[in-house]
Design a protein around this motif. Sequence first.
Motif, PDB file in Angstrom:
ATOM      1  N   ARG A  43      -0.355  14.988  -7.770  1.00 31.45           N
ATOM      2  CA  ARG A  43       0.117  16.370  -7.647  1.00 31.45           C
ATOM      3  C   ARG A  43       0.145  17.056  -9.013  1.00 31.45           C
ATOM      4  N   HIS A  44       0.606  16.335 -10.024  1.00 32.34           N
ATOM      5  CA  HIS A  44       0.646  16.907 -11.370  1.00 32.34           C
ATOM      6  C   HIS A  44      -0.761  17.224 -11.863  1.00 32.34           C
ATOM      7  N   LEU A  86       0.825  -1.207   0.000  1.00 31.90           N
ATOM      8  CA  LEU A  86       0.000   0.000   0.000  1.00 31.90           C
ATOM      9  C   LEU A  86       0.858   1.255   0.000  1.00 31.90           C
ATOM     10  N   LEU A  87       1.924   1.259   0.790  1.00 30.64           N
ATOM     11  CA  LEU A  87       2.816   2.416   0.843  1.00 30.64           C
ATOM     12  C   LEU A  87       3.494   2.652  -0.498  1.00 30.64           C
ATOM     13  N   LEU A  88       3.936   1.590  -1.139  1.00 31.72           N
ATOM     14  CA  LEU A  88       4.563   1.731  -2.455  1.00 31.72           C
ATOM     15  C   LEU A  88       3.574   2.271  -3.482  1.00 31.72           C
ATOM     16  N   THR A  89       2.316   1.823  -3.397  1.00 32.11           N
ATOM     17  CA  THR A  89       1.295   2.325  -4.324  1.00 32.11           C
ATOM     18  C   THR A  89       1.048   3.812  -4.124  1.00 32.11           C
ATOM     19  N   ALA A 135       3.839   5.836  -5.501  1.00 32.79           N
ATOM     20  CA  ALA A 135       3.813   5.884  -6.962  1.00 32.79           C
ATOM     21  C   ALA A 135       2.725   6.821  -7.478  1.00 32.79           C
ATOM     22  N   LEU A 136       1.586   6.903  -6.769  1.00 26.39           N
ATOM     23  CA  LEU A 136       0.478   7.743  -7.220  1.00 26.39           C
ATOM     24  C   LEU A 136       0.632   9.201  -6.817  1.00 26.39           C
TER      25      LEU A 136
END
Length: 214
Positions: free
Chosen positions: A160-161, A148-151, A154-155
């Motif tokens: 933010r963009h 979950l932390l890695l996801t 990555a998101l």
Amino acid sequence: MLTTMCWLLVGCCGLAFVNLSVALNSILQVTQKPRFYGVKTNRIVTIFCVVSDPNQSTMVEWFKASEFNATMKKIEGDRVTVRQKNMLQNASIELSHVETEDTGLYFCRINNITWGPGTELQVLRPSHAENAERRSKMKDALIFLQALLLTLLALAPLLRHQSLLKKEDAIYEEPEHDHIYEGLEIEHCGGLYEDISMYAQPGPAEAAAAWKQE
């Protein structure tokens, strides 16, 4: 002469003893049962030393080594019970309340001559099913949290963009309608709009002043 006879007698006795030992060594065949023993701690272990000739009188000793070709030590202690061979049973050794330190190779020796093939003993500590299940659940939870932390990591740049793009669109966005009537109906604003338009047009005096300035 007497001395020579004594030496001959001693030599004959020694030769007879050697021949007897060789004969016993060649005749007796020793096996151990079982060859492998795997148990948990605090159990009782019994290893048998079986001789091929049941009528042969034997004297059995037991030795332990940590591994093959290692130094062997004679087994003694309060938790050790050695039983000699008799007409009803084979020779055996019994280890009570075994611990992990009892892991090793056990050999019996018959009449100080013939060795048994050895028995490997492995003593393991019991693993409780509840503890194992708890550790498995904790491991699964950690794996899920890590995924979950890695996801999220990555998101995060993508979100933010996208947020920055929305802000830029909001700054440069043109209104969809030229006229905004907030809280008013269009029928009620007709006269007001005409009045504003009338005042917005320059009068004759203002037009003349504008021509004079030019």
